[in-house]
Design a protein around this motif. Structure first.
Motif, PDB file in Angstrom:
ATOM      1  N   VAL A  31       0.819  -1.215   0.000  1.00  0.00           N
ATOM      2  CA  VAL A  31       0.000   0.000   0.000  1.00  0.00           C
ATOM      3  C   VAL A  31       0.852   1.264   0.000  1.00  0.00           C
ATOM      4  O   VAL A  31       0.336   2.359   0.189  1.00  0.00           O
ATOM      5  N   MET A  32       2.157   1.132  -0.219  1.00  0.00           N
ATOM      6  CA  MET A  32       3.019   2.298  -0.390  1.00  0.00           C
ATOM      7  C   MET A  32       2.835   2.847  -1.803  1.00  0.00           C
ATOM      8  O   MET A  32       2.964   2.115  -2.787  1.00  0.00           O
ATOM      9  N   ASP A  33       2.560   4.137  -1.905  1.00  0.00           N
ATOM     10  CA  ASP A  33       2.291   4.744  -3.206  1.00  0.00           C
ATOM     11  C   ASP A  33       3.451   4.554  -4.176  1.00  0.00           C
ATOM     12  O   ASP A  33       3.252   4.244  -5.359  1.00  0.00           O
ATOM     13  N   ALA A  34       4.670   4.766  -3.700  1.00  0.00           N
ATOM     14  CA  ALA A  34       5.837   4.668  -4.578  1.00  0.00           C
ATOM     15  C   ALA A  34       5.965   3.264  -5.161  1.00  0.00           C
ATOM     16  O   ALA A  34       6.297   3.098  -6.337  1.00  0.00           O
ATOM     17  N   PHE A  35       5.706   2.250  -4.333  1.00  0.00           N
ATOM     18  CA  PHE A  35       5.771   0.863  -4.791  1.00  0.00           C
ATOM     19  C   PHE A  35       4.699   0.602  -5.845  1.00  0.00           C
ATOM     20  O   PHE A  35       4.961  -0.012  -6.887  1.00  0.00           O
ATOM     21  N   ARG A  36       3.502   1.085  -5.593  1.00  0.00           N
ATOM     22  CA  ARG A  36       2.390   0.868  -6.518  1.00  0.00           C
ATOM     23  C   ARG A  36       2.642   1.533  -7.872  1.00  0.00           C
ATOM     24  O   ARG A  36       2.335   0.969  -8.923  1.00  0.00           O
ATOM     25  N   ILE A  37       3.219   2.738  -7.842  1.00  0.00           N
ATOM     26  CA  ILE A  37       3.508   3.439  -9.090  1.00  0.00           C
ATOM     27  C   ILE A  37       4.705   2.809  -9.804  1.00  0.00           C
ATOM     28  O   ILE A  37       4.693   2.624 -11.025  1.00  0.00           O
ATOM     29  N   PHE A  38       5.742   2.455  -9.040  1.00  0.00           N
ATOM     30  CA  PHE A  38       6.967   1.897  -9.623  1.00  0.00           C
ATOM     31  C   PHE A  38       6.681   0.614 -10.405  1.00  0.00           C
ATOM     32  O   PHE A  38       7.204   0.415 -11.505  1.00  0.00           O
ATOM     33  N   PHE A  39       5.864  -0.262  -9.818  1.00  0.00           N
ATOM     34  CA  PHE A  39       5.563  -1.537 -10.473  1.00  0.00           C
ATOM     35  C   PHE A  39       4.256  -1.501 -11.274  1.00  0.00           C
ATOM     36  O   PHE A  39       3.748  -2.536 -11.693  1.00  0.00           O
ATOM     37  N   LYS A  40       3.732  -0.292 -11.452  1.00  0.00           N
ATOM     38  CA  LYS A  40       2.594  -0.038 -12.329  1.00  0.00           C
ATOM     39  C   LYS A  40       1.319  -0.779 -11.904  1.00  0.00           C
ATOM     40  O   LYS A  40       0.546  -1.238 -12.733  1.00  0.00           O
ATOM     41  N   PHE A  41       1.142  -0.906 -10.559  1.00  0.00           N
ATOM     42  CA  PHE A  41      -0.150  -1.348 -10.028  1.00  0.00           C
ATOM     43  C   PHE A  41      -1.168  -0.218 -10.202  1.00  0.00           C
ATOM     44  O   PHE A  41      -2.343  -0.453 -10.408  1.00  0.00           O
ATOM     45  N   HIS A  42      -0.658   1.032 -10.057  1.00  0.00           N
ATOM     46  CA  HIS A  42      -1.489   2.230 -10.120  1.00  0.00           C
ATOM     47  C   HIS A  42      -0.746   3.313 -10.900  1.00  0.00           C
ATOM     48  O   HIS A  42       0.467   3.216 -11.108  1.00  0.00           O
ATOM     49  N   HIS A  43      -1.481   4.350 -11.296  1.00  0.00           N
ATOM     50  CA  HIS A  43      -0.852   5.548 -11.842  1.00  0.00           C
ATOM     51  C   HIS A  43      -1.432   6.762 -11.118  1.00  0.00           C
ATOM     52  O   HIS A  43      -2.468   6.678 -10.437  1.00  0.00           O
ATOM     53  N   TRP A  44      -0.758   7.907 -11.275  1.00  0.00           N
ATOM     54  CA  TRP A  44      -1.155   9.106 -10.527  1.00  0.00           C
ATOM     55  C   TRP A  44      -1.053  10.335 -11.422  1.00  0.00           C
ATOM     56  O   TRP A  44      -0.001  10.583 -12.016  1.00  0.00           O
ATOM     57  N   ASN A  45      -2.155  11.080 -11.511  1.00  0.00           N
ATOM     58  CA  ASN A  45      -2.169  12.278 -12.352  1.00  0.00           C
ATOM     59  C   ASN A  45      -1.998  13.573 -11.555  1.00  0.00           C
ATOM     60  O   ASN A  45      -2.078  14.665 -12.110  1.00  0.00           O
ATOM     61  N   GLY A  46      -1.760  13.444 -10.253  1.00  0.00           N
ATOM     62  CA  GLY A  46      -1.563  14.619  -9.406  1.00  0.00           C
ATOM     63  C   GLY A  46      -2.729  14.928  -8.493  1.00  0.00           C
ATOM     64  O   GLY A  46      -2.628  15.774  -7.598  1.00  0.00           O
ATOM     65  N   ASP A  47      -3.870  14.256  -8.682  1.00  0.00           N
ATOM     66  CA  ASP A  47      -5.045  14.489  -7.836  1.00  0.00           C
ATOM     67  C   ASP A  47      -4.796  14.019  -6.408  1.00  0.00           C
ATOM     68  O   ASP A  47      -3.913  13.178  -6.152  1.00  0.00           O
ATOM     69  N   GLY A  48      -5.611  14.534  -5.469  1.00  0.00           N
ATOM     70  CA  GLY A  48      -5.430  14.179  -4.071  1.00  0.00           C
ATOM     71  C   GLY A  48      -6.704  13.736  -3.385  1.00  0.00           C
ATOM     72  O   GLY A  48      -7.818  13.933  -3.892  1.00  0.00           O
ATOM     73  N   LEU A  49      -6.543  13.133  -2.202  1.00  0.00           N
ATOM     74  CA  LEU A  49      -7.652  12.688  -1.359  1.00  0.00           C
ATOM     75  C   LEU A  49      -7.584  13.429  -0.036  1.00  0.00           C
ATOM     76  O   LEU A  49      -6.493  13.783   0.441  1.00  0.00           O
TER      77      LEU A  49
END
Length: 505
Positions: A31-49
């Protein structure tokens, strides 16, 4: 029991610490964002929660990144998580050969070095799921090997009357390793995932990496316990039973004397040596062992019991909770902070503390009794978790009841089905097939663990909390098995086990 016996058992149990850290670290890393983005589980367009995990355009209220899940997320997550268990499966098979040829103590030490190498590969992984999966497979080789040999080694140096208690130290250290991983990596997650840089700023490349310190540190930290175990094992004695099987009786009697804190001529030492020598002699008279012997009339029942016991241990659903608990809490309705930091630490602490009643009960109540009680308790709490989770829309009270049921399920597992299978498989087989018999149990554990780890994300995605009903049904079957098939072996010495199970299948 003297202090040296306890020190030997505790040090060997550190193999469980490696296992626990590996299990605990992945729950947070996934559930670490960097891990999810690095291995392309998720992507991020800059939006926030915001703090409650709801999308917001107000930069001042943004707390977390609003990641978008990739279509293949569940598959990649399952591959990376389960590759460790696949390695453990192979490691359990390697233990059979290595443990008999080089001895329990030396092989555990080699396993710790292999674990360290795997940790380095994971932490330095390139941007491909293949490299981190290979690293996890290598650490799995170590865990599978030591999962067979650590409880076996402990059982061969522990006095019969407290063998079960000391053997359950392996499970205790596993739960402690999970706590260590949860605490360290939750702190790392908090400082790197709460109000990170770039919130509210549009990203031209949604797959662009963010700082990868968090997950690389979490995985590389495994080097510390890996090297620690390798170093500590250098100071431990070889198994006296293994020494006798290699005609090194003089070394064996010295080890026995040290374990019992007395002289080599002491009556107790000579009595133990004689019992081991007679067992070794009987083993040699019967010829070399093979896996086929595990299915002979004298041994096959304990083989089936061991295989099924480890199978049911995994299908209680414990590792779906331990691997993916942060995602489960989030599904129930908790905030990111509660799901990733607070609740996992509480749950892992419950898991650790609950092991102590098991260490007491395994000798007082017996192995079979714990299995019977545990399977019924887990079935009830799986059902209650599902029932409460269906009512979470009605208020926070139902969310907390659902989580309380998860904690109670973990408690039910940790003092019963957690330690018992490892203790049982280490003590029921005769010396000539002990490592092979333990390997069958460990292979069963990791095979079913691999299945659970691989299909877990897909199950949770498709069924959500209804998955707990599947595990409740498995616990019902586990109760039937425990009540009507398992044979109690409390207080029976290893060398008396043949008479208890001979001819029963």
């Amino acid at each position: 029991m003297n202090s040296f016996q306890f020190l030997v058992a505790l040090t060997a149990s550190f193999g469980g610490l490696l296992f626990g850290y590996e299990v605990g670290v992945m729950n947070v890393v996934l559930v670490m964002d960097a891990f999810r983005i690095f291995f392309k589980f998720h992507h991020w367009n800059g939006d926030g929660l915001d703090e409650k995990g709801q999308p917001t355009k107000d930069v001042a209220n943004m707390m977390y990144r609003d990641l978008k899940e990739a279509d293949n997320k569940a598959t990649l997550e399952g591959l990376i998580t389960s590759s460790f268990v696949l390695g453990a499966l192979c490691g359990a098979l390697m233990a059979t050969y290595l443990g008999e040829k080089y001895g329990r103590q030396r092989t555990i030490m080699i396993g710790a070095c292999i674990f360290t190498c795997g940790a380095v590969i994971q932490g330095l992984s390139a941007r491909s799921w293949v490299m981190i999966a290979v690293g996890r497979l290598i650490t799995g080789l170590s865990i599978g090997c030591n999962g067979v040999l650590c409880p076996t080694y402990i059982s061969e140096v522990a006095p019969a009357k407290i063998r079960g208690t000391l053997s359950s130290c392996y499970q205790l250290m596993t739960t402690f390793g999970i706590i260590v991983a949860a605490v360290i990596n939750s702190i790392v997650w908090y400082y790197t995932n709460v109000k990170p840089e770039g919130l509210g700023k549009a990203r031209s490349n949604i797959w662009e990496e963010v700082s990868n310190f968090e997950w690389r540190f979490a995985l590389l930290f495994q080097v510390v316990p890996g090297l620690g175990l390798a170093l500590l094992m250098c100071f431990l004695p070889k198994s006296p039973r293994w020494l006798c099987s290699k005609d090194r009786d003089e070394e064996a009697v010295e080890v026995l004397a040290k374990l019992n804190a007395t002289s080599t001529s002491d009556e107790l030492v000579q009595s133990e040596l004689k019992a081991i020598q007679e067992d070794v002699a009987a083993t040699r008279a019967a010829g070399s062992s093979s896996f086929g012997e595990l299915f002979s009339p004298v041994i096959r029942r304990r083989t089936f019991i061991t295989f099924l016991m480890q199978l049911f241990q995994q299908w209680t659903g414990i590792n779906v909770i331990m691997y993916y608990q942060s995602q489960i809490y989030n599904e129930i309705g908790f905030t990111k902070f509660m799901s990733t930091v607070v609740l996992p630490i509480i749950n892992n602490f419950v898991n650790f503390i609950s092991t102590f009643p098991g260490m007491w009960g395994i000798e007082r109540l017996g192995r079979k009794t714990l299995l019977v009680i545990g399977s019924l308790m887990m079935m009830v709490f799986h059902i209650s978790t599902w029932a409460f989770s269906t009512q979470t829309s009605k208020g926070k009270t139902w969310e907390y009841l659902a989580v309380a049921s998860i904690f109670l399920m973990v408690f039910s597992f940790a003092w019963t089905w957690g330690p018992v299978p490892w203790v049982y498989q280490a003590e029921v087989f005769p010396l000539r097939v002990r490592v092979k018999g333990s390997a069958v149990g460990t292979v069963s554990n990791f095979l079913n663990n691999w299945i659970i780890a691989f299909v877990g994300p897909a199950l949770m995605k498709a069924w959500s909390t209804k998955t707990f009903l599947l595990f409740a049904a498995a616990c019902l079957l586990a109760w039937v098995y425990s009540q009507f098939y398992v044979i109690e072996c409390k207080g029976v010495s290893i060398d008396e086990m043949d008479a208890k199970m001979a001819g029963k299948a």
